[in-house]
Design a protein around this motif. Structure first.
Motif, short mmCIF file in Angstrom:
data_model
loop_
_atom_site.label_atom_id
_atom_site.label_comp_id
_atom_site.label_asym_id
_atom_site.label_seq_id
_atom_site.Cartn_x
_atom_site.Cartn_y
_atom_site.Cartn_z
N GLN A 1 42.01 35.38 32.48
CA GLN A 1 43.17 36.24 32.43
C GLN A 1 43.80 36.11 31.06
O GLN A 1 44.05 35.02 30.58
N PRO B 1 44.64 28.00 36.17
CA PRO B 1 46.06 27.77 35.88
C PRO B 1 46.31 26.32 35.47
O PRO B 1 45.63 25.41 35.91
N MET C 1 40.34 43.89 42.45
CA MET C 1 41.15 42.75 42.86
C MET C 1 40.33 41.50 42.66
O MET C 1 39.11 41.52 42.83
N VAL C 2 40.98 40.41 42.30
CA VAL C 2 40.23 39.17 42.10
C VAL C 2 40.62 38.18 43.18
O VAL C 2 41.79 38.08 43.57
N SER D 1 48.56 41.54 28.11
CA SER D 1 48.67 40.25 28.79
C SER D 1 48.60 40.46 30.30
O SER D 1 49.26 41.34 30.84
N GLY D 2 47.82 39.66 30.95
CA GLY D 2 47.66 39.80 32.39
C GLY D 2 46.39 40.50 32.80
O GLY D 2 46.02 40.49 33.97
N GLU D 3 45.68 41.09 31.83
CA GLU D 3 44.43 41.77 32.20
C GLU D 3 43.32 40.77 32.37
O GLU D 3 43.36 39.67 31.83
N LEU D 4 42.29 41.18 33.09
CA LEU D 4 41.17 40.28 33.37
C LEU D 4 39.99 40.64 32.48
O LEU D 4 39.74 41.81 32.23
N LEU E 1 37.90 43.96 32.89
CA LEU E 1 37.69 44.43 34.26
C LEU E 1 38.87 45.30 34.64
O LEU E 1 40.01 44.85 34.63
N LYS E 2 38.59 46.53 34.99
CA LYS E 2 39.69 47.44 35.29
C LYS E 2 39.87 47.58 36.80
O LYS E 2 38.90 47.67 37.53
N ASP E 3 41.12 47.65 37.22
CA ASP E 3 41.44 47.84 38.65
C ASP E 3 40.79 46.76 39.49
O ASP E 3 40.48 45.69 39.03
#
Lengths: 297, 246
Positions: free
Chosen positions: B79, B94, B158-159, B119-122, B154-156
């Motif tokens: 992330q 984390p 869920m992880v 920030s926050g994208e995977l 990676l767009k959209d």
């Protein structure tokens, strides 16, 4: 102090999309369904272990004889201590209260202490000189959202399960009996309040969920905690900031909260009865029996 | 692979010398979890199942650890924490130090055409440098060929979090036989259309047109992992979840 782990943008967007467009929660629960609630009591009186999904809380009640406060000579002392340690989640630090911790202890204080759930006058032993000081320690073992509801349930369970030593007063001399001398007695309990926390999502707070887990808590825009007992008497309603919510929606939340509290109440009563039965040694007749166990050949 | 019951070892146990594969020419290769103490001792350092491969004269330990320790060549899902001048800081798990991902380590990236990641994208990346003393480094491109090979943002989707051992089994080439993981194939056979990316750091990204599909796949993965389901139980779970969905 390590910063709290933040969910990624993908996760947040997906959660909101699932809630608002498809009306589903990630773990398949209904919007007003709690995670499985489990309660176990310890061997000692006053130890309650509550788990709500992956959130686990341990509450321990204890009592000691002490001097009452000068301005309240006829009341005992009752305190609830909550401490979030790194055991719950790595970003909590001991002795450094975070917002979560302060809110949690405030809500528990208002719900259990201020509502008079425990009769503090019954804790008085000698007016102005001696009284019981009852203390409940709440330990959060694992944090997966909704600490308030689980902690309140644990506190109430621990206090109802707790037995304080029996006392007697003769000629000005106070005797406190050990558990071996006389059976300990339960606390003077008036009513059982429980907390129900609703979380709101959406630009206008239209979607309301019960019992948000950690991920849902990160994404919510507002939350309200309603504390009430099973007779419908509300102890407090706390909505601390967040997006404004329709008044009618709030009333609906309160009525659903009442249903849930009745369920909690019955569950707690059942568990306490089960525990009493387990501890019951059969009373006097069982002690006086002289039969040997039959050996079946 | 031998068909005897698996040998579970604890850290510090001595390994029976007859189990160690020997070959005239090939040297013995030790995989994760084993340590060579010269001259001839091989000692496990973690608790797990000892696996021996005679063809490749190698041995290693399969274990399910708690914390991900980056090693070179692993594929991971990270992330983006923030962006610095020349690279991104990427969080692999984390509360651990961030890894760095250079701006130019993407397919066909030049100084003028950098990818814009918030920030926050995977991102799906490969670990290019990892040792005990330095922060890990990542790359989103195969440095020898210059192709992305499926790496990148990676767009959209869920992880989902899974345990490390489960992620390793999902990434195995023969996940059905050796890893005993059939959940993803079973879901595909039921007619669900989705794509997945598995990160060795315990994260699985699932993307699909339909939100329900992603939720079902996520629940199937999570339950298989948490309850340690075998192949038959996985099939039953998949059927049950798909039925509930419809």
């Amino acid at each position: 102090m390590p910063r709290e782990a933040e969910p990624s943008a993908n996760e947040k967007a997906f959660l909101l999309k699932a809630l608002q467009d498809e009306q589903i929660r990630l773990d398949g629960r209904e919007f007003d369904q709690y995670r499985p609630l489990e309660l176990t009591f310890g061997d000692e009186y006053g130890v309650a272990n509550v788990s709500l999904g992956k959130t686990k809380i341990l509450a321990k009640a204890s009592a000691e004889v002490t001097v009452p406060f000068a301005d309240r000579p006829l009341d005992g002392i009752f305190t609830i201590a909550t401490e979030l340690s790194p055991m719950a989640a790595p970003h909590f630090e001991v002795n450094r209260p975070t917002e979560t911790e302060v809110l949690l202890s405030r809500l528990l204080e208002k719900t259990v202490r201020r509502s008079g759930a425990l009769d503090t006058e019954s804790l008085c032993l000698v007016a102005g000189q001696k009284c019981w000081s009852v203390r409940v320690d709440v330990h959060v073992l694992s944090h997966d959202g909704n600490l308030t509801d689980a902690a309140c349930f644990a506190v109430v369970a621990a206090l109802r399960h707790f037995r304080k030593p029996d006392t007697s007063m003769e000629n000005g001399v106070l005797t406190v009996y050990t558990p071996a001398e006389r059976e300990p007695v339960p606390l003077g309990w008036l009513h059982s309040p429980f907390c129900v926390t609703w979380s709101f999502f959406g630009d206008e707070g239209e979607t309301a969920l019960l019992d948000a887990d950690w991920m849902e808590e990160q994404v919510r825009v507002a939350s309200v905690t309603i504390s009430l007992n099973r007779h419908g008497e509300i102890c407090q309603i706390a909505k601390l900031g967040g997006v404004p919510v329709e008044a009618v929606a709030l009333l609906q939340c309160t009525s659903v909260a009442l249903t849930k509290v009745k369920e909690f109440s019955t569950y707690l009563d059942d568990k306490l009865a089960e525990d009493t039965k387990r501890r019951d040694k059969g009373g006097f007749m069982a002690e006086l029996r002289a039969e040997n166990d039959r050996i079946v050949g | 692979m031998s068909t005897e019951s698996p040998l579970v070892v604890l850290p510090g146990e001595t390994i029976d010398p007859s189990l160690i594969p020997t070959h005239k020419k090939n040297p013995l290769r030790l995989g994760p979890g084993l340590r060579h103490i010269p001259p001839s001792e091989i000692v496990p350092t973690v608790a797990g199942q000892l696996v021996v491969d005679h063809r490749k004269t190698s041995m290693w330990i399969e274990y399910n650890g708690g914390r991900y320790i980056p090693s070179k060549g692993d594929l991971i899902i990270g992330q983006i924490a923030r962006s610095a001048t020349d690279f991104y800081y990427v969080s692999l798990s984390p509360y651990t130090p961030n890894a760095t991902l250079p701006h130019l380590a993407f397919e066909s990236a030049t100084k003028k055409t950098r990818p814009q990641l918030a920030s926050g994208e995977l991102v799906y990346a490969r670990v290019s440098l990892a040792n005990r003393h330095m922060d890990p480094e990542l790359e989103c491109v195969n440095s020898s060929t210059g192709e992305a090979d499926g790496l990148g943002p990676l767009k959209d989707g869920m992880v989902f979090d899974v345990s490390l051992g489960f992620a390793r089994r999902l990434l195995m080439a023969k996940s059905r036989e050796e890893g005993k993981v059939e959940v993803l194939e079973a879901l595909g056979e039921e007619g669900l259309a989705f794509e997945t990316a598995v990160g060795r750091n315990g994260k699985v990204w699932v993307g699909s047109e339909s939100v329900k599909t992603v939720v079902v796949v996520g629940r199937a993965l999570r339950e298989t992992d948490e309850k340690g389901l075998g192949v038959e139980a996985q099939r039953k779970l998949v059927k049950k979840l798909v039925r509930e969905m419809r």
